[in-house]
Design a protein around this motif. Sequence first.
Motif, mmCIF file in Angstrom:
data_model
loop_
_atom_site.group_PDB
_atom_site.id
_atom_site.type_symbol
_atom_site.label_atom_id
_atom_site.label_comp_id
_atom_site.label_asym_id
_atom_site.label_seq_id
_atom_site.Cartn_x
_atom_site.Cartn_y
_atom_site.Cartn_z
ATOM 1 N N SER A 1 0.818 -1.209 0.000
ATOM 2 C CA SER A 1 0.000 0.000 0.000
ATOM 3 C C SER A 1 0.855 1.263 0.000
ATOM 4 N N ALA A 2 1.777 1.352 0.957
ATOM 5 C CA ALA A 2 2.596 2.565 1.072
ATOM 6 C C ALA A 2 3.497 2.766 -0.139
ATOM 7 N N ARG A 3 3.874 1.674 -0.825
ATOM 8 C CA ARG A 3 4.714 1.811 -2.017
ATOM 9 C C ARG A 3 4.031 2.636 -3.095
ATOM 10 N N GLU A 4 2.728 2.373 -3.322
ATOM 11 C CA GLU A 4 1.993 3.152 -4.322
ATOM 12 C C GLU A 4 1.939 4.624 -3.928
ATOM 13 N N LEU A 5 1.749 4.890 -2.644
ATOM 14 C CA LEU A 5 1.719 6.268 -2.170
ATOM 15 C C LEU A 5 3.100 6.918 -2.327
ATOM 16 N N LEU B 1 11.788 -0.669 -9.694
ATOM 17 C CA LEU B 1 11.673 -0.785 -11.154
ATOM 18 C C LEU B 1 10.691 0.246 -11.703
ATOM 19 N N THR B 2 9.616 0.522 -10.960
ATOM 20 C CA THR B 2 8.652 1.539 -11.401
ATOM 21 C C THR B 2 9.293 2.915 -11.445
ATOM 22 N N LEU B 3 10.079 3.252 -10.428
ATOM 23 C CA LEU B 3 10.751 4.557 -10.409
ATOM 24 C C LEU B 3 11.809 4.667 -11.497
ATOM 25 N N LEU B 4 12.520 3.561 -11.753
ATOM 26 C CA LEU B 4 13.587 3.598 -12.764
ATOM 27 C C LEU B 4 13.046 3.682 -14.185
#
Length: 592
Positions: free
Chosen positions: A464-468, A503-506
């Motif tokens: 949850s917190a990762r998406e935020l 990976l999403t941020l990169l």
Amino acid sequence: MAPPKKAGGKGKGKGGQKQFGNKKKPTKGGLGKKAGKGKGKGKDAPKVVKVLDPPKKRKIESTEDGEEGSKSGKANASTKVAQKKEVTSLYTELINAGRERKAEEVVADILSVLSNRKEPLQDYSSKRIGSRVLQACLKWGSQEQRKQLLASLQDSDEVFLYIAKTTAQRKPTEEEKKVQKQNLKQFMNAFRDKNISTIFFHRHGCKVINALYFSEHLPTQEKRQLLHQVFVPQTIALVKPELVGSKPLRGILSSEELSDTQKESILSHLGDLLDRAIDKELLAYDIVHLAFQTYCEFASAERLKDLAEKCIEGGPYLLSSRPGAEALLRLLGYCSAKQKKPFLKDLKGKYAALAMNTVDYLIPMRLCSIVDDTKALSDGMLSEWKAEMKELCFDKHGHKVLAWLLKPGDKHFFAPYELESLSLPAPTSLKEPEKRQQELLKAIRPSIQAVLLADPVKAMSSDSARELFIAYLDSEWDSQLVAALIAEEMGALNTGVFVAGMLTLLRRESKSVDTDLALPFWQKVLSPRLEKAVTTRCSFIMSALLKRKGKVAEETLKTLKSKKRTVEQAVKAAKSSGAQVQGAQKLLDSLD
């Protein structure tokens, strides 16, 4: 001492004097004038009181029949009191877990006492104590005693409601489920003969129908028949019986078998039904929410505006079910600023719970999108969120509420159902969406940052917190937060959730990603412990670094090639020990 009597008679003359205590005050006629000549005889004259004859008392003749009737009346009253005391005593014994006798014996005694009462059992069951006694008999009695009791209580709503409920203490056995279904079927047969529409608009009747509809023992087909007896006009039910019996209410209104006139007839019927439900204060029952859901989905803007004006005071009751919440999402868009204000006040103290509720979390998101008074939201809703910010950030639904303030309408963070629900018409909202978002974000962003900075690795390792976390950086890049994310403990980074977030941020095309995240992460975390990192999930991060352009990809490729033999030996050793090295193998293949 009694006050002196007034002089003068009751005549029409003006010469009379009034006395106030011991002082005399002259009237208009002047002092010393004689009393006027009136028709009356004056107050000093003796009054004639007409004495009426006293009422004659009827003499009651003492006959033998009268004496026997008086004695029998007293005997009946004493018998009722004795029976009431006996039933109360037996009821107390029955519900006592430490009773000495068997429950069936106590129930038999209760039924024996009740059989001697002149009052019908149906009337007794409608009373408070009677309902409790009979429910206890149904619970503790034997199967034969239950059948006997149910046979004589087919018209009792109180016991009917008890049968429709299911116990929350334990799951019933298969045999008990069969008996419950048979009992419910028996009651349904008697219940169909009644006027369901009349019962529905009674407080207790609606409670019974609500319990029946949501009972797990009632088949879906019978639930629809029960519901459509109230929600569908008889003219439509007689013309299209197969359609009414085979589809839910929303399916009927969206069916092509009905003409526009017939659909309009159903909507008008539902509108009248909701007006009566609001007038009778039935918004607390989930079955009424089904009517709200269907009506709001198909009604015109004018009808929704009219309904919102009537029911918004009871709007919080709709939050108890998903159909009610979906109806409220549409109605809020047609509420004026004056109507929204008391609604926001009613939700005071519940905003954090709503944001973390699986049914209602879309309501606060909708409020953030349509309420123009951002100061009221900041002082009320956002202040409550700040007090429980950590729980919201790590909650399954709470993080979405916060992410909506950061990246409203972003398809990467919200499901199609959520985007559709939050993009419903809101003609009463006048403020620009971008301005509203900036005003709310200014109030809540520091609190979100504080929670993420406290433990960024833990936040990135949470679903949850990762998406935020990602939504926060997408809305505005924060170098301080990214620097705190670069940890030195490899164990904390070797999780699937953390790697997926990295990976999403990169994948973001930004220079800040290269300078603040990609290059420091390679230099401080991965490169110093390459042999260990390559055999973990971090090998996927290394592959992502190779796909980036510029200095990051060049430095990563140079180091991997220079230590290729060492990396191959580490991967081989990990594979022989049974570790999963698919990511490392792909990384080595990309070096060739």
